[in-house]
Structure formats: structure tokens, C-alpha cells
Write an enzyme that holds these catalytic residues in place. Structure first.
Site, PDB file in Angstrom:
ATOM      1  N   GLU A  89      47.291   2.171  32.866  1.00 61.09           N
ATOM      2  CA  GLU A  89      47.599   2.278  34.307  1.00 61.09           C
ATOM      3  C   GLU A  89      48.515   3.482  34.434  1.00 61.09           C
ATOM      4  OE1 GLU A  89      46.501  -0.079  36.413  1.00 61.09           O
ATOM      5  OE2 GLU A  89      45.914  -1.630  35.002  1.00 61.09           O
ATOM      6  N   CYS A 145      53.903   4.462  41.555  1.00 60.57           N
ATOM      7  CA  CYS A 145      52.633   5.135  41.263  1.00 60.57           C
ATOM      8  C   CYS A 145      51.805   5.213  42.539  1.00 60.57           C
ATOM      9  CB  CYS A 145      51.895   4.408  40.163  1.00 60.57           C
ATOM     10  SG  CYS A 145      51.677   2.668  40.515  1.00 60.57           S
TER      11      CYS A 145
HETATM   12  P1  NDP Z   1      56.436   7.271  30.741  1.00 55.46           P
HETATM   13  O1  NDP Z   1      55.011   7.561  30.445  1.00 55.46           O
HETATM   14  O2  NDP Z   1      57.430   8.320  30.483  1.00 55.46           O
HETATM   15  O3  NDP Z   1      56.923   5.997  29.898  1.00 55.46           O
HETATM   16  C1  NDP Z   1      56.238   4.762  29.932  1.00 55.46           C
HETATM   17  C2  NDP Z   1      56.484   4.021  28.646  1.00 55.46           C
HETATM   18  O4  NDP Z   1      55.864   4.718  27.567  1.00 55.46           O
HETATM   19  C3  NDP Z   1      57.964   3.913  28.283  1.00 55.46           C
HETATM   20  O5  NDP Z   1      58.204   2.616  27.767  1.00 55.46           O
HETATM   21  C4  NDP Z   1      58.129   4.983  27.222  1.00 55.46           C
HETATM   22  O6  NDP Z   1      59.187   4.739  26.342  1.00 55.46           O
HETATM   23  C5  NDP Z   1      56.789   4.871  26.501  1.00 55.46           C
HETATM   24  N1  NDP Z   1      56.411   6.040  25.693  1.00 55.46           N
HETATM   25  C6  NDP Z   1      56.810   7.325  25.817  1.00 55.46           C
HETATM   26  N2  NDP Z   1      56.216   8.103  24.856  1.00 55.46           N
HETATM   27  C7  NDP Z   1      55.424   7.288  24.123  1.00 55.46           C
HETATM   28  C8  NDP Z   1      54.538   7.485  23.004  1.00 55.46           C
HETATM   29  N3  NDP Z   1      54.354   8.683  22.442  1.00 55.46           N
HETATM   30  N4  NDP Z   1      53.871   6.415  22.508  1.00 55.46           N
HETATM   31  C9  NDP Z   1      54.028   5.190  23.060  1.00 55.46           C
HETATM   32  N5  NDP Z   1      54.861   4.949  24.110  1.00 55.46           N
HETATM   33  C10 NDP Z   1      55.534   5.976  24.648  1.00 55.46           C
HETATM   34  O7  NDP Z   1      56.483   6.745  32.258  1.00 55.46           O
HETATM   35  P2  NDP Z   1      57.735   6.299  33.128  1.00 55.46           P
HETATM   36  O8  NDP Z   1      58.451   5.171  32.468  1.00 55.46           O
HETATM   37  O9  NDP Z   1      58.499   7.507  33.509  1.00 55.46           O
HETATM   38  O10 NDP Z   1      57.019   5.674  34.416  1.00 55.46           O
HETATM   39  C11 NDP Z   1      56.600   6.426  35.492  1.00 55.46           C
HETATM   40  C12 NDP Z   1      55.109   6.688  35.429  1.00 55.46           C
HETATM   41  O11 NDP Z   1      54.418   5.452  35.405  1.00 55.46           O
HETATM   42  C13 NDP Z   1      54.587   7.439  36.633  1.00 55.46           C
HETATM   43  O12 NDP Z   1      53.665   8.415  36.225  1.00 55.46           O
HETATM   44  C14 NDP Z   1      53.898   6.341  37.446  1.00 55.46           C
HETATM   45  O13 NDP Z   1      52.898   6.830  38.301  1.00 55.46           O
HETATM   46  C15 NDP Z   1      53.359   5.471  36.358  1.00 55.46           C
HETATM   47  N6  NDP Z   1      53.091   4.111  36.831  1.00 55.46           N
HETATM   48  C16 NDP Z   1      51.806   3.702  37.013  1.00 55.46           C
HETATM   49  C17 NDP Z   1      51.517   2.450  37.538  1.00 55.46           C
HETATM   50  C18 NDP Z   1      50.108   1.980  37.733  1.00 55.46           C
HETATM   51  O14 NDP Z   1      49.911   0.785  37.952  1.00 55.46           O
HETATM   52  N7  NDP Z   1      49.113   2.837  37.669  1.00 55.46           N
HETATM   53  C19 NDP Z   1      52.600   1.548  37.943  1.00 55.46           C
HETATM   54  C20 NDP Z   1      53.917   2.058  37.662  1.00 55.46           C
HETATM   55  C21 NDP Z   1      54.144   3.299  37.144  1.00 55.46           C
HETATM   56  P3  NDP Z   1      60.623   5.464  26.580  1.00 55.46           P
HETATM   57  O15 NDP Z   1      61.201   4.843  27.798  1.00 55.46           O
HETATM   58  O16 NDP Z   1      61.348   5.125  25.340  1.00 55.46           O
HETATM   59  O17 NDP Z   1      60.328   6.936  26.714  1.00 55.46           O
END
Ligand code: NDP
Length: 523
Positions: free
Chosen positions: A291, A325
Site C-alpha cells: 500500500e 496517502c
Molecule cells: P516509509 O516508506 O519511509 O516507511 C515505511 C516503513 O518502511 C517504516 O516502518 C520504515 O522503517 C520501513 N522501511 C524503510 N526502509 C526499509 C527497507 N529498506 N526495508 C524494509 N522496510 C523499510 O514511509 P513513511 O513511514 O514515511 O510513510 C509515509 C508513506 O506511506 C507515504 O508515501 C504515504 O502515502 C504512504 N502510505 C500509504 C498508505 C496506503 O494505504 N496506500 C497509507 C498510509 C501511508 P523506518 O521508520 O525505520 O524507516
């Protein structure tokens, strides 16, 4: 007997009532006394384990305040969590579906009792105002209730229909996949975090939960609730850590059966790639549920009720500071009503209050320094890509409070292919794009690589019907805001680069975490 027909979404709290505002303020005091400053260790096989290093969660609205800390998992911890989860799977997969569902219902009952506490913690940890926090906790409760009830259709043999065949019994069984990793974002740290665990778990899987670094405390609180509800040790392994380290390790691991990820497009696509590479000893093709982000547009045409349209724009754009999002980040207005719509939109945006979540401001601080810097970069770009009609500054300060504050910003006459019109900013910044007519507006709406939410404000029936088929969005709304999907009512998920369209809170969401087996017996 649990039935999906008995599911009803939670009503929201009415904060125009003084007693509800007072109750919220009391919850803030309680949370400050009991939860702020707390440390959450890892939970592996039911055991709370601490690590040498810690992750710190800051209050985005007052960056001098440390809200709390979590442990920071190492690769060795991730490996232990994975092995432990497979051990727990051996018994969890044999539980009756209704017994598993009951744990979700019990968790829902606990969360209902602690509703305002969860809200208050989110106000402090990620800066949600009262209504934004409340609708999120309501959504979390809904996920638990909805998934518990919708699980029942997958219980037992013959759970899906097959055609009768003489001399044989035939039927389908829905079986859990095994052990998966759930990686969640900070922007819905209660509802999405919980929903992404509850669904695979009720289906009989075991899950390693990696919360976002900025929201470890609220995640810890949700895990405590699931454990209090009776979830057996090992079914849920709580692994706060760094995404690039433990997240990466688990998504590439040969023994990870599925990955459920909500977050940015860049990280989601990376996970998709690394998960597709078969590792030595890997026995399956990993299932990846993504997502991702959006660049969501709302079209306003010349037949629209302008008041409805402007209200939809303000709510969709600035609710939780545009950090959804589904947030409306592109307002696409037909030329003949452009000035009227934009003037009213700007006027309403200028009236929004900026401040802390705790004081219930309309617009609060964005989540962290990285996000603040990214948004500031787009604000610097804005004058060269359009006309800044209001806001335009990342002030870093509001009412004497130092935090990641960004003014609600509207940029007019942005070109459809400008960076501001195409890239996800994830803050309170809206690009307004002028369309020559309805058909042009629809083309602009479809001109991004994303396809998450979208909307049309129009009174023209033929146009709405055209949009129903042609507007590329997983969630399309007419004559209302484009955010705020309700579990079971508006199943949620995006097309194109916005994700795998898994439709969280929808009737088939649990099928993402199951595999089907056909069994035939010749009589
Ligand atoms: P990120 O992609 O930065 O992070 C999401 C998660 O992924 C975090 O737990 C992060 O950990 C982890 N992560 C980062 N790098 C890696 C990797 N290489 N391998 C595995 N996991 C990893 O997103 P945000 O938290 O900033 O959230 C915002 C984004 O989420 C926006 O783009 C938004 O549109 C989207 N979103 C989409 C939704 C949907 O339903 N489509 C709903 C809500 C949000 P860490 O925190 O440690 O970096």
C-alpha cells in the site's frame, strides 16, 4: 456465532460537545503521567528483551520533548523473532477460526475502553488533533471487529463454493501462509499498524511487526492490548528497529512467507524487488502486499456546488496536515469557475489554525526533520512552478513552540507536469491546476503514475458516470472529501504505483494472507 452482518463501524466522538473536549484533556493528562517517557522493549516469543541501542520518539509539535523510547532490534533479534514465529505457527494454525477471532474482539473491547488514551498518545507522539486521532482509533477498532467477523467465511472445509460433481465430494480449504513481516508507516500508527497485524493473525499466520521509528510508543501500546487480549506468545513478535536494517533483513529472508507493507513508493518498490529474488533454501514465492503513496486529485467542474467543493478541498488537503496517502494534493478546476473556487479555498485555508495536536489546532506540525526538510524543498520550488496564494513557509515555530511547523500552502496555476503536480510531498501543500474543460480535467487527474484516491465535484450525471469508469483511482469519491475511508464501507487500496490494490477493510482482504487447497474424495 460471529457474523459479518453484525459489524457496524464505530461512531466518531463529537468534539463540539464540551464534555468530550474535557474528557480528551483528562486523557492527555493521564497519558502524560503514565505513558510519556515510557520505554518499550522488543517482544520475542512473549519475552520482553532490551537492546543496547534505543530509538527515540520526539514530539513533532515540541521537539524539545522526548515522548519515549523503544528498543532497537539487531539482525540477531530479527532472526530469533522469525524462528520463534515459525515455532508458534505450528500451534496457532490449528486454532479454530472463531477462537482466533475472539482474541481480536477482546482486543477491540480493551481499545474501546482506552480509546481516548490512544488518541491522546497520538496527539503527543505524531501531532494528531482530537478529531484526526479519534477517527483513527475508531478505524483501528473497526479493523479488529471487521476482520474478526469476516474471518468466519474462511473457516472449515468447503469454505468457498465449488460445483457439485457426481460421485465425489469436492471443496476448498483456506489455509494460512505461515510467517510474515508487517512493516507499517507512522501516519496511521494505530489503525494501519493494528489492521496489518490483525488480518494475517486471525487468518492463522504469525507476524513480525516492524513499526515506523517515529511512532514506536503507540505501536507498543497496541501490542500490549493484543497480548492482554490473550494472543499466545510468538504469534506476534514486536520488533521496533530501523527499516533499512531489520526490515531489509526480513524482507530478503528465505523463511519469510509474506510481506505486508504500507509506506512510500520508493521503499515499497524496493521491497517488491528484493522479495522477488529467490534465496538459497527458499521454498515458496513470497507474497507481497503493498500500500503505497499517492498524488490524489479532486476535480471541480462548472456544475459543482462550490461550497461542497471547497469544503471537500479543505478537509481533504489539510486534515492531518496533508500527511495521508489519500490527501488531496492536486485541485483540478475547470477554467470557468477557477477564480471562484480558488479564492474561496484560499480564504478557508487562511482561517485554519496552526499549533499543537494537544491544543487541537487545525494544522499541526509535520512528523520529523526529514519530512520538514523535504516539504521545505518543495516550498522553495513553488514560486518557480506557480503562484503561492497562501502559506509558503516552513516556519518551524507556532505560538512560541518549536516544532516541524509548515504553513497550509496553496500554489495556483501549477502546470500539470510540474514536479509540484506530480511528486508526493506529504505535507500541507496543494497544487491547483487549471483545466480547460471537464475532459481536460479528467486527463489531468489521470496524468500521474499513482492511482490511490480521487474525487469529482459535479452535478452532471453523465460526467460522474464517465469518471466512475475512467478515473484511475482505487478509491473514488463524488461530491465529498477524498479522505476518511471507513472499514467495511469503503474498502481501501490503490491502483498503479499506489499499490497492489489489496483493499484493506474490504470483504476479501483476509484472502491476501491465505492459500487455497482443493480436496477431492471419490466416494
Ligand atoms: P516509509 O516508506 O519511509 O516507511 C515505511 C516503513 O518502511 C517504516 O516502518 C520504515 O522503517 C520501513 N522501511 C524503510 N526502509 C526499509 C527497507 N529498506 N526495508 C524494509 N522496510 C523499510 O514511509 P513513511 O513511514 O514515511 O510513510 C509515509 C508513506 O506511506 C507515504 O508515501 C504515504 O502515502 C504512504 N502510505 C500509504 C498508505 C496506503 O494505504 N496506500 C497509507 C498510509 C501511508 P523506518 O521508520 O525505520 O524507516
Amino acid at each position: 456465532m460471529l457474523k459479518i452482518q453484525d459489524y457496524r463501524p464505530q461512531p466518531f466522538i463529537d468534539f463540539t460537545q464540551e464534555e468530550n473536549v474535557n474528557a480528551y484533556k483528562s486523557a492527555l493528562k493521564k497519558v502524560r503521567a503514565e505513558l510519556v517517557g515510557k520505554h518499550y522493549p522488543l517482544i520475542i516469543d512473549g519475552e520482553r528483551i532490551d537492546t543496547a541501542e534505543k530509538l527515540t520518539s520526539l514530539n513533532p509539535c515540541d521537539t524539545s520533548e522526548v515522548v519515549g523510547t523503544t528498543a532497537k532490534a539487531t539482525i540477531e533479534d530479527a532472526e530469533r523473532a522469525l524462528q520463534g514465529a515459525w515455532k508458534a505457527f505450528e500451534s496457532w494454525k490449528k486454532w479454530d477460526m472463531d477462537a482466533r477471532a475472539r482474541i481480536l474482539l477482546k482486543a477491540s473491547a480493551i481499545l474501546k475502553r482506552r480509546r481516548l488514551e490512544a488518541c491522546a498518545l497520538m496527539s503527543i507522539e505524531v501531532g494528531k488533533n482530537y478529531a484526526e486521532a479519534d477517527v483513527e482509533v475508531a478505524e483501528a477498532i473497526d479493523f479488529l471487529e471487521y476482520y474478526a467477523r469476516s474471518a468466519m467465511k474462511y473457516a472449515g472445509f468447503g469454505s468457498s463454493e465449488t460445483t457439485w460433481f457426481e460421485g465425489e465430494e469436492n471443496g476448498l480449504m483456506s489455509l494460512p501462509l505461515g510467517v510474515g513481516v508487517s512493516i507499517s508507516p507512522w501516519n496511521f500508527p494505530c489503525a494501519i499498524f493494528l489492521g496489518m497485524l490483525a488480518a494475517p493473525i486471525v487468518a492463522g499466520n504469525c507476524v513480525i511487526a516492524k513499526p515506523a521509528e517515529d511512532s514506536g510508543l503507540i505501536a507498543g501500546m497496541m501490542v500490549d492490548i493484543l497480548l492482554e487480549a490473550g494472543l499466545p506468545a510468538g504469534v506476534l513478535q514486536f520488533l521496533p528497529g530501523v527499516g533499512k536494517e531489520v526490515g531489509e533483513y526480513l524482507t530478503t529472508h528465505a523463511r519469510t512467507r509474506f510481506i505486508t507493507f504500507t509506506g512510500s513508493r520508493a521503499v515499497g518498490l524496493h521491497i517488491n524487488e528484493v522479495a522477488a529474488k529467490t534465496q538459497p533454501g527458499q521454498k515458496w514465492i513470497k507474497k507481497v502486499i503493498l500500500e503505497l503513496g499517492g498524488k490524489d486529485g479532486l476535480i471541480v467542474d462548472e456544475t459543482a456546488d462550490l461550497d461542497v467543493a471547497v469544503t471537500a478541498a479543505v478537509q481533504g488537503a489539510f486534515g492531518f496536515n496533508g500527511q495521508k496517502c489519500s490527501a488531496m494534493s492536486r485541485l483540478i478546476v475547470v477554467d470557468s469557475v477557477y477564480d471562484d473556487v480558488v479564492n474561496a479555498f484560499v480564504e478557508r485555508a487562511k482561517a485554519l489554525t496552526v499549533g499543537t495536536g494537544e491544543e487541537n489546532a487545525n494544522v499541526t506540525a509535520v512528523v520529523n526533520q526529514m519530512s520538514f526538510d523535504k516539504i521545505r524543498g518543495y516550498l522553495e520550488l513553488a514560486p518557480s512552478e506557480g503562484t503561492v496564494l497562501c502559506g509558503g513557509k516552513a516556519t518551524g515555530e507556532a505560538n512560541g513552540q518549536q516544532g516541524y511547523y509548515v504553513q497550509p500552502t496553496i500554489v495556483g496555476d501549477v502546470k500539470r507536469d510540474a514536479r509540484l503536480a506530480q511528486e508526493e510531498i506529504f505535507g500541507p501543500v496543494v497544487s491547483v491546476i487549471r483545466a480547460s474543460d471537464w475532459q481536460d480535467a479528467l486527463e489531468i487527474a489521470n496524468s500521474t503514475e499513482y492511482g490511490l484516491t480521487g474525487g469529482v465535484c459535479s452535478r452532471d450525471r453523465a460526467r460522474l458516470e464517465q469518471a466512475r469508469h475512467e478515473f484511475e483511482a482505487g478509491n473514488l469519491y463524488f461530491n465529498r472529501k477524498i479522505t476518511g475511508a471507513i472499514v467495511g464501507v469503503q474498502p481501501f487500496g490503490g491502483y498503479n504505483m499506489s499499490g497492489t490494490d489489496s483493499k484493506a477493510g474490504g470483504p476479501d482482504y483476509l484472502a491476501n494472507f491465505m492459500q487455497l487447497k482443493t480436496v477431492t474424495e471419490r466416494w
